[in-house]
Design a protein around this motif. Structure first.
Motif, PDB file in Angstrom:
ATOM      1  N   GLY A  86      10.732  -8.498 -23.067  1.00  0.00           N
ATOM      2  CA  GLY A  86      10.723  -9.726 -23.842  1.00  0.00           C
ATOM      3  C   GLY A  86      11.837 -10.399 -24.472  1.00  0.00           C
ATOM      4  N   GLY A  87      12.999  -9.552 -24.753  1.00  0.00           N
ATOM      5  CA  GLY A  87      14.267 -10.244 -24.988  1.00  0.00           C
ATOM      6  C   GLY A  87      14.885 -10.862 -23.627  1.00  0.00           C
ATOM      7  N   LEU A  88      14.785 -10.511 -22.492  1.00  0.00           N
ATOM      8  CA  LEU A  88      15.366 -11.301 -21.415  1.00  0.00           C
ATOM      9  C   LEU A  88      14.582 -12.413 -21.151  1.00  0.00           C
ATOM     10  CD1 LEU A  88      15.900  -8.094 -18.965  1.00  0.00           C
ATOM     11  CD2 LEU A  88      17.523  -9.533 -20.175  1.00  0.00           C
ATOM     12  N   LEU A  89      13.212 -12.378 -21.192  1.00  0.00           N
ATOM     13  CA  LEU A  89      12.474 -13.747 -21.032  1.00  0.00           C
ATOM     14  C   LEU A  89      12.530 -14.471 -22.433  1.00  0.00           C
ATOM     15  CD1 LEU A  89       8.719 -12.129 -20.073  1.00  0.00           C
ATOM     16  CD2 LEU A  89      10.498 -13.232 -18.789  1.00  0.00           C
ATOM     17  N   GLY A  90      12.759 -14.289 -23.647  1.00  0.00           N
ATOM     18  CA  GLY A  90      12.858 -15.128 -24.520  1.00  0.00           C
ATOM     19  C   GLY A  90      14.455 -15.743 -24.236  1.00  0.00           C
ATOM     20  N   HIS A  91      15.333 -15.324 -23.850  1.00  0.00           N
ATOM     21  CA  HIS A  91      16.826 -15.556 -23.637  1.00  0.00           C
ATOM     22  C   HIS A  91      16.746 -16.850 -22.460  1.00  0.00           C
ATOM     23  CE1 HIS A  91      21.241 -15.357 -23.796  1.00  0.00           C
ATOM     24  NE2 HIS A  91      21.107 -15.486 -22.507  1.00  0.00           N
ATOM     25  N   GLN A  92      15.611 -16.823 -21.603  1.00  0.00           N
ATOM     26  CA  GLN A  92      15.599 -18.051 -20.640  1.00  0.00           C
ATOM     27  C   GLN A  92      15.182 -19.308 -21.602  1.00  0.00           C
ATOM     28  OE1 GLN A  92      16.602 -17.344 -17.455  1.00  0.00           O
ATOM     29  NE2 GLN A  92      16.901 -15.145 -18.276  1.00  0.00           N
ATOM     30  N   ILE A  93      14.794 -19.294 -22.643  1.00  0.00           N
ATOM     31  CA  ILE A  93      14.311 -20.444 -23.269  1.00  0.00           C
ATOM     32  C   ILE A  93      15.416 -21.024 -24.239  1.00  0.00           C
ATOM     33  CG2 ILE A  93      12.577 -21.263 -24.852  1.00  0.00           C
ATOM     34  CD1 ILE A  93      10.845 -18.896 -23.804  1.00  0.00           C
TER      35      ILE A  93
ATOM     36  N   GLY B 134      18.506 -22.055 -30.916  1.00  0.00           N
ATOM     37  CA  GLY B 134      17.298 -21.695 -30.409  1.00  0.00           C
ATOM     38  C   GLY B 134      17.094 -20.612 -29.427  1.00  0.00           C
ATOM     39  N   ARG B 135      18.075 -20.342 -28.771  1.00  0.00           N
ATOM     40  CA  ARG B 135      18.057 -19.392 -27.614  1.00  0.00           C
ATOM     41  C   ARG B 135      17.950 -18.215 -28.292  1.00  0.00           C
ATOM     42  NH1 ARG B 135      21.914 -19.641 -22.517  1.00  0.00           N
ATOM     43  NH2 ARG B 135      19.909 -20.759 -21.879  1.00  0.00           N
TER      44      ARG B 135
ATOM     45  N   LEU C 139      16.957 -17.672 -31.437  1.00  0.00           N
ATOM     46  CA  LEU C 139      15.672 -17.271 -31.830  1.00  0.00           C
ATOM     47  C   LEU C 139      14.586 -16.878 -30.912  1.00  0.00           C
ATOM     48  CD1 LEU C 139      13.930 -17.429 -34.661  1.00  0.00           C
ATOM     49  CD2 LEU C 139      13.681 -19.762 -34.085  1.00  0.00           C
ATOM     50  N   ALA C 140      14.532 -17.553 -29.674  1.00  0.00           N
ATOM     51  CA  ALA C 140      14.003 -17.222 -28.867  1.00  0.00           C
ATOM     52  C   ALA C 140      13.785 -15.541 -28.103  1.00  0.00           C
ATOM     53  CB  ALA C 140      13.771 -17.940 -27.706  1.00  0.00           C
ATOM     54  N   THR C 141      15.327 -15.466 -28.215  1.00  0.00           N
ATOM     55  CA  THR C 141      15.425 -14.098 -27.771  1.00  0.00           C
ATOM     56  C   THR C 141      15.122 -12.762 -28.444  1.00  0.00           C
ATOM     57  OG1 THR C 141      17.607 -14.541 -26.286  1.00  0.00           O
ATOM     58  CG2 THR C 141      17.209 -12.543 -26.912  1.00  0.00           C
ATOM     59  N   ALA C 142      15.086 -13.231 -30.078  1.00  0.00           N
ATOM     60  CA  ALA C 142      14.807 -12.068 -31.163  1.00  0.00           C
ATOM     61  C   ALA C 142      13.191 -12.109 -31.077  1.00  0.00           C
ATOM     62  CB  ALA C 142      15.406 -12.693 -32.474  1.00  0.00           C
ATOM     63  N   ALA C 143      12.618 -13.404 -30.970  1.00  0.00           N
ATOM     64  CA  ALA C 143      11.236 -13.224 -30.901  1.00  0.00           C
ATOM     65  C   ALA C 143      10.841 -12.492 -29.683  1.00  0.00           C
ATOM     66  CB  ALA C 143      10.748 -14.826 -30.958  1.00  0.00           C
ATOM     67  N   GLY C 144      11.052 -12.754 -28.632  1.00  0.00           N
ATOM     68  CA  GLY C 144      10.809 -12.189 -27.347  1.00  0.00           C
ATOM     69  C   GLY C 144      10.988 -10.741 -27.394  1.00  0.00           C
TER      70      GLY C 144
END
Length: 147
Positions: free
Chosen positions: A69-76, A81-82, A84-89
């Motif tokens: 999830g962290g790897l996928l969130g880091h792509q956003i 924002g990146r 936050l997306a990494t943490a949420a992922g």
């Protein structure tokens, strides 16, 4: 001696007359011995098989899910924002990974409902698929069902 014989004959005749009238059961009319109703026996009336999730996972699913999830969130996104997306992922992945692990470790249980011979119903939970079908005669032995 004749008086004793007469009394015994009169008593035997009286007993025979009472027995023939049905007031006293004859030995052949008495309930058969050894066939008393089993007090711990019953009949299966229903079975319900279901899957129960493990109460908790080992943590491997959560860690693996967090990494993915962290790897996928880091792509956003980019910048904050990146992050936050990494943490949420990572959080969503950890939750999803834990749920998947618990589902993989789920076990099968069966509730067997028994109508007891002396009245009433009891339910027994067994691990695995049901060994009994509706109508099977069973006996309770040490808290478990046996055929």
């Amino acid at each position: 001696m004749n008086n004793i014989t007469t009394r015994l004959a009169a008593r035997a005749t009286l007993f025979a007359a009472i027995a023939m009238s049905g007031a006293v059961p004859l030995a052949s009319q008495a309930a058969p011995q050894g066939h008393a109703q089993c007090q711990n026996c019953g009949t299966v009336v229903s079975t319900n098989t279901y899957k129960r999730e493990a109460e908790r996972g080992s943590g491997i699913g959560a860690v693996g899910g967090a990494v993915v999830g962290g790897l996928l969130g880091h792509q956003i996104g980019s910048g904050n924002g990146r992050t936050l997306a990494t943490a949420a992922g990572a959080a969503a992945g950890a939750y999803g990974g834990n749920r998947i692990e618990r589902n993989v470790k789920a076990e099968i249980y069966t509730d067997v409902r028994v109508k007891m011979a002396r009245g009433g119903y009891r339910t027994f939970t067994e691990h695995g698929q049901s060994r009994y079908r509706n109508g099977d005669r069973v006996r309770v032995q040490n808290g478990h069902l046996v055929r």
